[in-house]
Write a protein that holds these residues in place. Structure first.
Motif, PDB file in Angstrom:
ATOM      1  N   TRP A  37      71.761  19.908  27.402  1.00 45.43           N
ATOM      2  CA  TRP A  37      72.326  20.331  28.689  1.00 45.43           C
ATOM      3  C   TRP A  37      71.422  21.363  29.359  1.00 45.43           C
ATOM      4  O   TRP A  37      71.202  21.321  30.558  1.00 45.43           O
ATOM      5  N   ARG A  41      69.710  21.038  32.949  1.00 40.92           N
ATOM      6  CA  ARG A  41      69.887  22.101  33.943  1.00 40.92           C
ATOM      7  C   ARG A  41      68.538  22.570  34.478  1.00 40.92           C
ATOM      8  O   ARG A  41      68.373  22.767  35.684  1.00 40.92           O
ATOM      9  N   SER A  44      67.155  19.990  36.815  1.00 42.92           N
ATOM     10  CA  SER A  44      67.889  19.998  38.079  1.00 42.92           C
ATOM     11  C   SER A  44      67.381  21.120  38.988  1.00 42.92           C
ATOM     12  O   SER A  44      67.266  20.939  40.194  1.00 42.92           O
ATOM     13  N   GLU A  97      72.587  13.193  35.732  1.00 40.36           N
ATOM     14  CA  GLU A  97      73.312  14.021  36.715  1.00 40.36           C
ATOM     15  C   GLU A  97      74.783  14.140  36.321  1.00 40.36           C
ATOM     16  O   GLU A  97      75.378  15.221  36.420  1.00 40.36           O
ATOM     17  N   ARG A  98      75.377  13.035  35.861  1.00 40.78           N
ATOM     18  CA  ARG A  98      76.790  13.063  35.456  1.00 40.78           C
ATOM     19  C   ARG A  98      76.991  13.952  34.236  1.00 40.78           C
ATOM     20  O   ARG A  98      77.950  14.726  34.171  1.00 40.78           O
ATOM     21  N   LEU A 100      75.071  16.441  33.347  1.00 37.80           N
ATOM     22  CA  LEU A 100      74.845  17.809  33.814  1.00 37.80           C
ATOM     23  C   LEU A 100      76.106  18.368  34.463  1.00 37.80           C
ATOM     24  O   LEU A 100      76.526  19.485  34.163  1.00 37.80           O
ATOM     25  N   GLU A 101      76.725  17.611  35.343  1.00 33.67           N
ATOM     26  CA  GLU A 101      77.935  18.074  36.031  1.00 33.67           C
ATOM     27  C   GLU A 101      79.079  18.306  35.050  1.00 33.67           C
ATOM     28  O   GLU A 101      79.809  19.296  35.149  1.00 33.67           O
ATOM     29  N   ALA A 102      79.251  17.382  34.106  1.00 33.59           N
ATOM     30  CA  ALA A 102      80.285  17.559  33.087  1.00 33.59           C
ATOM     31  C   ALA A 102      79.996  18.819  32.266  1.00 33.59           C
ATOM     32  O   ALA A 102      80.912  19.579  31.925  1.00 33.59           O
ATOM     33  N   HIS A 104      78.413  21.492  33.323  1.00 31.93           N
ATOM     34  CA  HIS A 104      78.732  22.662  34.148  1.00 31.93           C
ATOM     35  C   HIS A 104      80.219  23.008  34.035  1.00 31.93           C
ATOM     36  O   HIS A 104      80.582  24.183  33.919  1.00 31.93           O
ATOM     37  N   LYS A 105      81.067  22.006  34.059  1.00 26.42           N
ATOM     38  CA  LYS A 105      82.511  22.246  33.935  1.00 26.42           C
ATOM     39  C   LYS A 105      82.839  22.850  32.578  1.00 26.42           C
ATOM     40  O   LYS A 105      83.611  23.807  32.480  1.00 26.42           O
ATOM     41  N   ASP A 108      81.551  26.489  32.466  1.00 22.88           N
ATOM     42  CA  ASP A 108      82.401  27.395  33.237  1.00 22.88           C
ATOM     43  C   ASP A 108      83.643  27.783  32.439  1.00 22.88           C
ATOM     44  O   ASP A 108      84.035  28.950  32.397  1.00 22.88           O
TER      45      ASP A 108
END
Length: 138
Positions: A37, A41, A44, A97-98, A100-102, A104-105, A108
């Motif tokens: 990840w 990141r 990205s 990208e998917r 990476l977004e998962a 990020h969640k 967080d």
């Protein structure tokens, strides 16, 4: 004096270790590791970056990053493209990208739990102090 400094160093390492363990656990639920990840990141933030640049950004050796990038290519999360001269550029795929977004969640949520004992002001102070330490070495 040195006892206090050693205690400080140990406390920073303990906090980092706890944070990394929690991130590893959370990211495993989406099929990724913290190293994967973090690499996604970094790509990205710097599309088309070289392995050397990405290794530095992720605190790895070029050799370790190359091995990791090979696994990311095999998973379909990144692609390598020829750049200028001998340069190889790294780019995220839609699948990457998917992930990476998962990630990020997950990050967080995990980091919110890690830092819940600190007030907003405490977190701002901690960040400012750490940034000052990092800038000293830059």
């Amino acid at each position: 004096m040195h006892g206090d400094l050693q205690e400080l160093g140990r406390a920073v390492k303990q906090a980092q270790y706890r944070q990394h363990r929690a991130l590893e656990s959370g990211l495993s639920a989406i099929g990724a590791t913290l190293a994967q990840w973090d690499a996604l990141r970094a790509m990205s933030r710097s599309p088309g970056a070289s392995a050397r640049e990405l290794a530095a950004a992720t605190f790895q050796t070029e050799q370790a990053f190359g091995t990791l990038a090979g696994r990311l290519v095999a998973q379909g999360w990144i692609e390598r493209r020829p750049g200028r001269g001998r340069r190889i550029e790294h780019h995220l795929t839609p699948s990457g990208e998917r992930v990476l977004e998962a990630g990020h969640k997950v990050a967080d949520e995990v980091l919110a739990r890690c830092y819940i004992p600190l007030s907003d002001g405490d977190r701002e102070t901690l960040l400012a102090l750490l940034q000052r330490l990092i800038a000293k070495d830059a």
